[in-house]
Design a protein around this motif. Structure first.
Motif, short mmCIF file in Angstrom:
data_model
loop_
_atom_site.label_atom_id
_atom_site.label_comp_id
_atom_site.label_asym_id
_atom_site.label_seq_id
_atom_site.Cartn_x
_atom_site.Cartn_y
_atom_site.Cartn_z
N VAL A 35 0.86 -1.18 0.00
CA VAL A 35 0.00 0.00 0.00
C VAL A 35 0.89 1.23 0.00
CG1 VAL A 35 -1.82 1.24 1.22
CG2 VAL A 35 -1.75 -1.27 1.31
N LEU A 36 0.67 2.11 -0.95
CA LEU A 36 1.45 3.35 -1.02
C LEU A 36 0.61 4.47 -0.41
CD1 LEU A 36 2.90 3.06 -4.65
CD2 LEU A 36 3.91 2.28 -2.49
N GLY A 37 1.06 5.00 0.71
CA GLY A 37 0.31 6.04 1.42
C GLY A 37 -0.48 5.44 2.57
N GLY A 38 -0.24 5.97 3.78
CA GLY A 38 -0.88 5.41 4.97
C GLY A 38 -1.86 6.34 5.62
N ALA A 41 -7.40 6.06 3.68
CA ALA A 41 -7.60 5.04 2.64
C ALA A 41 -6.53 3.95 2.73
CB ALA A 41 -7.57 5.69 1.26
N GLY A 42 -5.29 4.36 2.89
CA GLY A 42 -4.19 3.39 2.91
C GLY A 42 -4.27 2.45 4.10
N CYS A 43 -4.59 2.99 5.28
CA CYS A 43 -4.71 2.14 6.47
C CYS A 43 -5.83 1.13 6.29
CB CYS A 43 -4.98 2.99 7.70
SG CYS A 43 -3.53 3.81 8.33
N TRP A 44 -6.95 1.62 5.76
CA TRP A 44 -8.07 0.70 5.56
C TRP A 44 -7.74 -0.38 4.53
CZ3 TRP A 44 -12.02 -0.78 8.19
CH2 TRP A 44 -12.57 0.06 9.16
N ALA A 45 -7.03 0.00 3.48
CA ALA A 45 -6.63 -0.98 2.46
C ALA A 45 -5.74 -2.04 3.10
CB ALA A 45 -5.90 -0.26 1.32
N ALA A 46 -4.80 -1.59 3.93
CA ALA A 46 -3.87 -2.52 4.57
C ALA A 46 -4.60 -3.45 5.53
CB ALA A 46 -2.80 -1.73 5.31
N ILE A 47 -5.50 -2.87 6.32
CA ILE A 47 -6.23 -3.67 7.32
C ILE A 47 -7.09 -4.72 6.63
CG2 ILE A 47 -8.12 -3.50 9.01
CD1 ILE A 47 -6.77 -0.75 9.85
N SER A 48 -7.78 -4.29 5.61
CA SER A 48 -8.69 -5.22 4.94
C SER A 48 -7.94 -6.33 4.20
CB SER A 48 -9.62 -4.40 4.06
OG SER A 48 -9.86 -4.93 2.83
N ALA A 244 6.21 -6.70 -4.65
CA ALA A 244 4.86 -7.08 -4.23
C ALA A 244 4.11 -7.70 -5.38
CB ALA A 244 4.12 -5.84 -3.73
N LYS A 245 3.11 -8.50 -5.04
CA LYS A 245 2.28 -9.08 -6.10
C LYS A 245 1.23 -8.08 -6.57
CE LYS A 245 2.59 -13.86 -4.46
NZ LYS A 245 1.82 -14.91 -3.77
N ALA A 246 0.88 -7.16 -5.69
CA ALA A 246 -0.07 -6.10 -6.08
C ALA A 246 0.26 -4.83 -5.30
CB ALA A 246 -1.51 -6.53 -5.79
N VAL A 247 -0.09 -3.71 -5.90
CA VAL A 247 0.15 -2.41 -5.27
C VAL A 247 -1.19 -1.68 -5.17
CG1 VAL A 247 1.33 -0.18 -5.53
CG2 VAL A 247 2.49 -2.29 -6.25
N ILE A 248 -1.45 -1.05 -4.03
CA ILE A 248 -2.65 -0.20 -3.91
C ILE A 248 -2.19 1.25 -3.72
CG2 ILE A 248 -4.86 0.17 -2.75
CD1 ILE A 248 -4.66 -2.61 -1.56
N LEU A 249 -2.59 2.08 -4.64
CA LEU A 249 -2.19 3.49 -4.61
C LEU A 249 -3.17 4.28 -3.74
CD1 LEU A 249 -0.17 5.57 -5.87
CD2 LEU A 249 -1.88 5.94 -7.64
N CYS A 250 -2.68 4.82 -2.64
CA CYS A 250 -3.53 5.58 -1.71
C CYS A 250 -2.82 6.86 -1.28
CB CYS A 250 -3.83 4.74 -0.46
SG CYS A 250 -4.65 3.19 -0.78
N PHE A 449 -4.06 -1.33 -7.91
CA PHE A 449 -5.37 -0.94 -7.40
C PHE A 449 -5.26 0.50 -6.86
CE2 PHE A 449 -5.13 -5.46 -7.46
CZ PHE A 449 -6.41 -5.92 -7.71
N VAL A 450 -6.41 1.15 -6.74
CA VAL A 450 -6.40 2.55 -6.31
C VAL A 450 -7.56 2.78 -5.35
CG1 VAL A 450 -6.29 4.95 -7.11
CG2 VAL A 450 -5.63 3.12 -8.66
N ALA A 451 -7.33 3.57 -4.31
CA ALA A 451 -8.42 3.90 -3.39
C ALA A 451 -8.30 5.33 -2.92
CB ALA A 451 -8.40 2.95 -2.19
#
Lengths: 654, 98
Positions: A35-38, A41-48, A244-250, A449-451
């Motif tokens: 997860v890029l950015g904490g 949005a980033g915290c929730w992405a990481a937690i989930s 990483a296998k996937a990146v979430i941009l937050c 992914f993006v959130a």
């Protein structure tokens, strides 16, 4: 002693840089979901994602405890139509909200928010976030629900738009029995610490004070699957590579810093200096498709050159406080209170015009005040101690004013709105720009992914709830994605090239520093991309930026890792500006919907307005495409098709 | 009068976004740790109050005050041009945040 100068005087020398310098050193780690950015949005992405059983890492340029736009707090949790007091159907509300935002909204994000925002809030409460008046501080306040202790917020209570309802001045308007009850007040200052604690509990690896600089592509070429990212430590300069296998941009939304800079003037923008254009730049260089890059709007209250009560924007009368003139005559301005339907003041141009005319004719005497002393005691208390205390950067302002003797029962705060006139065409905010996503919140780039506000048009005014619910959604989608895919090794050549780019400013100790570069870019935007626009002006803007890149960027220097971070942010802003200007140039029309007025194309083009303009980078060239508005299809059906296994609120014992 | 006058550039504006009371501050560096903008650096002398290195980047979020374990050790010092003004309704008396 607290300031640098005091230290110098006492010690006879400046302090040494307090952290070890590690330019050139590398750290390499591996995870499943990065997860890029904490922020929220980033915290929730990481937690989930972590709750779905995969390895997760966050890269965040500050400390996660208080980072991001929601770090200090947030108070309006919009679009919670599944809360027990709501009078609207979540799917119908999602459509209304999407339509209220105009043709270029984000139906995917709004649908997710309307379906899952309440579950997200209940999970926030599980983690220790405060979402109800559990201390019974606000009994008797309008909107407080005695059974659940939820505080329903008047915002959007009669309609779902930021513009005042047409009937707002009619007697008996917006009675309790017809309110939609879709917005809740929350105690947002409790949220980020609770989110960080949950990340720790779940074993999320947190790389704090690392700024993401590049998304790594499979094979090292833009357009290839996202297989990790690089970052730079903002205190040591250490270079981080996370596979990483996937990146979430937050990384958050692009800010108003293209047109203005927020240092030395005490808060020109809505966001802090940390909110740069990193997300736009990261996604672009990786080859993901962006949209709404042409979007901008003149600054309004809360940003720009005007005074504001607190640095996050707005002023003390932003909520339910009636405005009065110097003689205590009540102004015909809607507040965000129940009686006015929760409109966002002073969005209504007719109201502004009427008050201005009144000032000019002598009907109203300046200055204007927010009349706390004239409010009902309970309402003033809730406004001061909940709404204004929890709204972003306000908690300590309220505390400071209390300590200085301000008394809500006796006093009135000066309001500057009508002294400063309205927003300037020359100083603008970015609006709607972001990464294109699908129903999995995946970008056009495989593995990315993006959130949150990194997505296109993630605007529901107060986006915290949207950030939380889309972060949570993207986290579970990314976790599902990585379970079925093999890791790929990033390309060393791409890493080496990025490392060289990132460290270039620290190899120089004179030339042009980041602030000068930033102001130069601001000037380009103010001169050529302000209120007057034409192909010729856009070309001049691009040419001036080209010259800045040719002449100034090779002289950019950073004396320490902190200044390096700021320098890299400004390079991202330059990239953002170039993308935005290309998009503006491509839209050959004048359109109120896009806030675009072109001197060379004075007419609107209804056909062209039916499309989003998409841009991506391919082999160093910008490729344009068009996508029909409302491309997301039937929001309810598509949501259900993509989420047949959604399990609702997390059960901690699992 | 200063004993020693150094040749230094103009100070940043604003220069002191926070005021630290060194009698209350324990030098724990919580503010250094959590400040999103890295306004502070730790004092080279352990246990002493942090130093404000990047004052002009402060956006007055107040997180340092909120998370400080020694109440009263840090106060936000809003820039002079940004300080709120208010008046007492009954008397009209003008106030300016100190």
């Amino acid at each position: 002693m607290a300031t640098w100068h005091e230290y110098l005087k006492a010690e006879g020398r400046p302090p040494k840089w307090p952290y070890p310098i590690r330019y050139g050193e590398e750290k390499e780690v591996e995870t499943d979901v990065l997860v890029l950015g904490g922020g929220i949005a980033g915290c929730w992405a990481a937690i989930s994602a972590a709750r779905a059983g995969v390895r997760v890492a966050i890269m965040e340029k500050a400390d996660i405890q208080r980072s991001g736009a929601g770090g200090p707090g947030c108070v309006h949790w919009c679009n919670v139509p599944k809360n027990p007091h709501s009078r609207v159907d979540p799917d119908e509300w999602a459509i209304r909200e999407m339509e209220a935002l105009g043709d270029y909204s984000n139906g995917i994000a709004i649908q997710i928010e309307c379906r899952e925002n309440y579950d997200t809030l209940l999970e926030m409460e599980q983690m220790g976030g405060k979402i109800r008046d559990t201390d019974d501080e606000f009994i008797g306040v309008e909107g407080r629900q005695d059974d659940t202790k939820f505080m329903i917020c008047p915002r959007f209570s009669a309609n779902n738009s930021i513009v005042a309802h047409k009937d707002w001045q009619k007697p008996g308007f917006n009675p309790p029995e017809t309110r939609n009850n879709t917005v809740l007040h929350v105690w947002g200052s409790t949220f980020k610490p609770a989110l960080k604690k949950e990340c720790e509990r779940l074993g999320v690896e947190m790389y704090e004070r690392f700024m993401a600089t590049c998304i790594l592509n499979e094979n090292g070429k833009p357009g290839g699957r996202a297989v990790g990212a690089t970052g730079i430590n903002t205190r040591t300069g250490e270079f981080l590579i996370i596979k990483a296998k996937a990146v979430i941009l937050c990384t958050g939304g692009p800010s108003d810093m293209l047109w203005m800079m927020d240092t030395e003037h005490g808060g020109l923008s809505f966001s802090s200096r940390n909110n740069s254009s990193a997300g736009i730049d990261l996604a672009w260089r990786a080859g993901a498709t962006l949209t709404m890059m042409e979007g901008s709007a003149p600054t309004t209250d809360g940003a720009g050159l005007g005074h504001k009560w607190y640095t996050g924007g707005g002023d003390a009368c932003y909520e339910n406080v009636p405005l009065v003139d110097a003689n205590n005559k009540v102004l015909p301005a809607p507040t965000q209170g129940w009686a006015d339907g929760g409109a966002l003041f002073p969005a209504n141009r007719d109201v502004v015009k009427r008050i201005r005319e009144g000032i000019e004719s002598g009907e109203y005497q300046l200055p204007i005040y927010g009349d706390f002393a004239g409010m009902k005691k309970e309402e003033a208390n809730a406004t001061w101690n909940l709404t204004l205390s929890e709204e972003s950067t306000t908690k300590v302002m309220v505390k400071t004013m209390n300590e200085c003797g301000f008394d809500i029962s006796k006093d009135q705060i000066m309001n500057y709105t009508y002294m400063e006139f309205q927003g300037s065409e020359q100083f603008r905010n970015v609006r709607g720009s972001g990464v294109l996503v699908d129903w999995d919140l995946k970008s056009t780039l495989d593995g990315l992914f993006v959130a949150g506000t990194s997505m296109f048009f993630a605007c529901d005014h107060t986006a915290h709830g949207l950030c939380a619910s889309t972060g949570r959604y993207a986290g579970r989608k990314a976790a599902a994605y990585v379970k079925n895919i093999e890791a790929r090794e990033p390309c060393r050549e791409q890493i080496d090239k990025e490392k060289e780019r990132v460290l270039a400013p620290v190899k120089r100790d004179s030339g042009i520093e980041w602030k000068e570069l930033h102001f130069a870019l601001n000037r380009v935007m103010q001169y050529y991309v302000g209120g007057y626009r034409s192909e010729h002006l856009f070309d001049l803007a691009l040419e001036e930026i080209r010259q800045i890149e040719e002449y100034a960027v090779p002289q950019l220097y950073a004396l320490d890792p902190h200044k390096l971070m700021r320098s890299l942010e400004d390079l991202s802003l330059i990239e953002h500006a170039k993308i935005a200007i290309q998009a503006m140039k491509e839209r050959r029309l004048t359109a109120r919907e896009l806030n675009v007025q072109r001197l060379d194309y004075p007419d609107s083009d209804p056909e062209e307005l039916k499309y989003y303009l998409l841009l991506r980078q391919e082999d160093g060239e910008t490729k344009f495409e068009r996508l029909p508005i409302r491309f997301w299809g039937n929001m309810k059906e598509e949501y259900e098709k993509h989420n047949p296994d959604y399990t609702g609120v997390y059960k901690p014992e699992n | 009068m200063a004993d020693e006058v150094y040749a230094i550039p103009n100070v940043q504006t604003p220069n002191a976004p926070v005021i630290i009371d060194s009698a209350i501050c324990t030098g724990c560096n919580t503010c250094v740790k959590i400040c999103p903008l890295d306004v502070f650096i730790p004092n080279p002398k352990q246990g002493e109050s942090p130093i404000v290195l990047h004052p002009e980047e402060c956006w007055y979020c107040g997180c340092c005050v909120m998370d400080c374990p020694a109440p009263g050790a840090i106060k936000l010092n809003y820039p002079l041009q940004l300080k709120p003004r208010w008046r007492t309704k009954a008397t009209g008396k003008f106030h300016f945040l100190r």
